[in-house]
Each structure stands twice: as C-alpha cells, then as structure tokens.
Scaffold this motif. Structure first.
Motif, short mmCIF file in Angstrom:
data_model
loop_
_atom_site.label_atom_id
_atom_site.label_comp_id
_atom_site.label_asym_id
_atom_site.label_seq_id
_atom_site.Cartn_x
_atom_site.Cartn_y
_atom_site.Cartn_z
N GLY A 17 0.83 -1.22 0.00
CA GLY A 17 0.00 0.00 0.00
C GLY A 17 0.86 1.26 0.00
O GLY A 17 0.56 2.23 -0.69
N TYR A 18 1.93 1.24 0.78
CA TYR A 18 2.85 2.39 0.83
C TYR A 18 3.54 2.58 -0.52
O TYR A 18 3.68 3.72 -1.00
CB TYR A 18 3.86 2.18 1.95
CG TYR A 18 4.74 3.39 2.20
CD1 TYR A 18 4.19 4.62 2.56
CD2 TYR A 18 6.12 3.30 2.09
CE1 TYR A 18 4.99 5.72 2.80
CE2 TYR A 18 6.93 4.39 2.32
CZ TYR A 18 6.36 5.61 2.68
OH TYR A 18 7.16 6.69 2.90
N ALA A 19 3.97 1.50 -1.16
CA ALA A 19 4.60 1.60 -2.47
C ALA A 19 3.63 2.16 -3.51
O ALA A 19 4.01 2.98 -4.35
CB ALA A 19 5.12 0.23 -2.91
N VAL A 20 2.37 1.73 -3.45
CA VAL A 20 1.35 2.25 -4.37
C VAL A 20 1.14 3.74 -4.12
O VAL A 20 1.03 4.53 -5.06
CB VAL A 20 0.02 1.46 -4.23
CG1 VAL A 20 -1.11 2.16 -4.95
CG2 VAL A 20 0.21 0.04 -4.76
N LEU A 21 1.12 4.16 -2.88
CA LEU A 21 0.96 5.57 -2.54
C LEU A 21 2.12 6.40 -3.09
O LEU A 21 1.91 7.46 -3.68
CB LEU A 21 0.86 5.73 -1.01
CG LEU A 21 0.67 7.14 -0.49
CD1 LEU A 21 -0.69 7.67 -0.90
CD2 LEU A 21 0.81 7.16 1.03
N ILE A 22 3.34 5.91 -2.92
CA ILE A 22 4.51 6.61 -3.46
C ILE A 22 4.42 6.69 -4.98
O ILE A 22 4.64 7.75 -5.57
CB ILE A 22 5.82 5.90 -3.04
CG1 ILE A 22 6.05 6.08 -1.54
CG2 ILE A 22 7.01 6.43 -3.83
CD1 ILE A 22 7.22 5.26 -0.99
N TYR A 23 4.09 5.59 -5.62
CA TYR A 23 3.96 5.57 -7.08
C TYR A 23 2.93 6.60 -7.55
O TYR A 23 3.19 7.38 -8.47
CB TYR A 23 3.57 4.16 -7.55
CG TYR A 23 3.36 4.08 -9.04
CD1 TYR A 23 4.43 3.90 -9.90
CD2 TYR A 23 2.08 4.21 -9.59
CE1 TYR A 23 4.24 3.85 -11.27
CE2 TYR A 23 1.89 4.16 -10.96
CZ TYR A 23 2.97 3.98 -11.79
OH TYR A 23 2.78 3.94 -13.16
N ASN A 24 1.78 6.62 -6.91
CA ASN A 24 0.73 7.57 -7.30
C ASN A 24 1.18 9.01 -7.10
O ASN A 24 0.87 9.89 -7.92
CB ASN A 24 -0.56 7.30 -6.53
CG ASN A 24 -1.23 6.02 -7.00
OD1 ASN A 24 -0.98 5.53 -8.09
ND2 ASN A 24 -2.08 5.46 -6.15
N ASN A 25 1.91 9.27 -6.04
CA ASN A 25 2.42 10.63 -5.82
C ASN A 25 3.44 11.02 -6.89
O ASN A 25 3.46 12.16 -7.36
CB ASN A 25 3.05 10.76 -4.43
CG ASN A 25 2.00 10.83 -3.34
OD1 ASN A 25 0.89 11.30 -3.57
ND2 ASN A 25 2.35 10.38 -2.15
N ARG A 152 11.71 14.69 -5.07
CA ARG A 152 11.04 13.44 -4.65
C ARG A 152 11.71 12.20 -5.24
O ARG A 152 11.83 11.18 -4.56
CB ARG A 152 9.57 13.45 -5.07
CG ARG A 152 8.67 14.32 -4.25
CD ARG A 152 8.42 13.81 -2.83
NE ARG A 152 7.81 12.52 -2.73
CZ ARG A 152 6.50 12.30 -2.70
NH1 ARG A 152 5.66 13.30 -2.73
NH2 ARG A 152 6.03 11.08 -2.61
N ILE A 153 12.13 12.27 -6.50
CA ILE A 153 12.71 11.06 -7.11
C ILE A 153 14.13 10.79 -6.62
O ILE A 153 14.70 9.75 -6.93
CB ILE A 153 12.68 11.09 -8.66
CG1 ILE A 153 13.56 12.20 -9.21
CG2 ILE A 153 11.26 11.21 -9.16
CD1 ILE A 153 13.73 12.16 -10.71
N GLU A 154 14.70 11.73 -5.84
CA GLU A 154 16.02 11.51 -5.27
C GLU A 154 15.98 11.12 -3.79
O GLU A 154 17.00 10.79 -3.21
CB GLU A 154 16.88 12.77 -5.44
CG GLU A 154 17.24 13.05 -6.88
CD GLU A 154 18.08 14.30 -7.04
OE1 GLU A 154 18.58 14.85 -6.04
OE2 GLU A 154 18.25 14.74 -8.18
N GLN A 155 14.80 11.19 -3.17
CA GLN A 155 14.68 10.88 -1.75
C GLN A 155 14.27 9.42 -1.55
O GLN A 155 13.50 8.88 -2.33
CB GLN A 155 13.62 11.78 -1.10
CG GLN A 155 14.00 13.23 -1.03
CD GLN A 155 12.88 14.08 -0.44
OE1 GLN A 155 11.72 13.76 -0.58
NE2 GLN A 155 13.26 15.16 0.21
N LEU A 156 14.79 8.86 -0.47
CA LEU A 156 14.37 7.51 -0.09
C LEU A 156 13.05 7.61 0.66
O LEU A 156 12.85 8.56 1.40
CB LEU A 156 15.41 6.85 0.80
CG LEU A 156 16.65 6.33 0.09
CD1 LEU A 156 17.67 5.87 1.11
CD2 LEU A 156 16.32 5.20 -0.85
N PRO A 157 12.15 6.76 0.52
CA PRO A 157 12.11 5.54 -0.28
C PRO A 157 11.60 5.77 -1.71
O PRO A 157 11.56 4.86 -2.52
CB PRO A 157 11.14 4.66 0.51
CG PRO A 157 10.17 5.61 1.10
CD PRO A 157 10.99 6.84 1.42
#
Length: 191
Positions: A17-25, A152-157
């Motif tokens: 769910g967290y990965a999906v949230l990151i992807y959507n953002n 955002r694309i340079e920050q973890l995760p």
C-alpha cells in the motif's frame, strides 16, 4: 493460520500500500510538470502569433531598423523550435534573445512618435508585455513543479520506486545570463 503468518501478511499489505501511494504521488508530480509546461506553451504560442503583427506594424514606420526587426523574428523562430522539441536549455537561451530583441524594439519605437501613437502598436505592445509577465509567472510555477519532482525522485524511499518504474528528472527552464543581467537602457536608446 497462525499469528506470525497474519503479521507477515499485514506487513506486506502495508508495504505494498505504501509503495502504491509513493507511485501515485510520483505520477501526480510528473503530470504537474507536464501541466505547468503546457501552460507556458500556450502563452508562448500566443506571443508567437502576436509578434508578426507587431513587426508588421513597426515595419511601416521603422524603415531603417530592419536588423532589429529581423533579430526579433529569428529569436521568435528559435523559441518556437525549442518549445516544440521540449529543449528547456535551448528555450531559455532563445527566450533571452527574444526578450533582448523586444526590449530593443520597444526602446527604438521611442524614436518614432507616429509609431508610438499608433493604436495597433500600443495594443500589441501592451498585449506582448502582458504575455511576457504571464510567461514569467508560469515559468516560476513550472520550475517549482520540476523542483518538487526532482527532489522526490532523489529521496528515499521514493528513489526506489522512481528507479523501478523509470521516473526521471525534468529540466528547469532557465534563461541565459544576459536575461538576468541589468538592462543597459542607455545602450538601447543609442542604437
């Protein structure tokens, strides 16, 4: 099912769910950059359409200023070409040349009272100046969207998801150093 299996499944569901949230953002940020560019592109096209009218009006009065008029038209073409390619570096350079040419053109118009009094010229000058201000405003929004995306694309995760799905950085729209330098108004009137 025992408790440990349920805990592991629960953790996996949360991680997915967290990965999906990151992807959507990340998708949202990518589209914000595209939308911000589209807003600039519309204004560039409007200005592109207005410039020939301004040049034509000026040609009627400024018979001896052909070099300035041609420089504006060359810069107009360079802006259009860079915009079509989406080349922000070339666009920034061409924008600088166009703005310098327009500044010179408007300064030279001061020497032609008939031109300055022409309603068509006044309308076009006002319209192009308003478009210039709008482009500057939209450029600020575009660069903010690009910056948000690139951070955002340079920050973890987020970096992990961005790399996995091919999200890349966008290029800022920066103008040439000549665009940022102080304007030498005296030089504009001397030529």
């Amino acid at each position: 099912m025992d408790t440990s299996t349920l805990v592991i499944l629960g953790v996996l569901v949360v991680l997915i769910g967290y990965a999906v949230l990151i992807y959507n953002n990340l998708v949202s940020l990518k589209h914000a950059v595209s939308q911000a560019w589209a807003n600039i592109d519309v204004l560039l096209k409007q200005r592109h359409d207005e410039l020939p009218k301004l040049i034509e009006t000026c040609k009627q009065y400024m018979k001896y200023e052909r070099e300035t008029l041609e420089a504006v038209m060359r810069a107009r073409s360079a802006v259009a070409e860079a915009g079509e390619r989406g080349d922000m570096g070339a666009l920034g350079e061409a924008e600088g040349q166009l703005r310098m040419g327009l500044g010179r053109l408007f300064a030279l118009a001061e020497a032609y009272p008939e031109l300055k009094a022409n309603q068509s010229f006044q309308h076009l000058q006002t319209r192009i100046s308003a478009l210039e201000n709008s482009i500057a405003d939209r450029r600020e929004f575009y660069n903010a969207a690009v910056n948000a995306n690139n951070v955002r694309i340079e920050q973890l995760p987020d970096l992990l998801i961005a790399r996995a799905f091919g999200f890349g950085p966008a290029q800022l729209l920066e103008f040439a150093d000549t665009e940022k330098a102080d304007v030498n108004v005296k030089a504009l009137f001397d030529t």
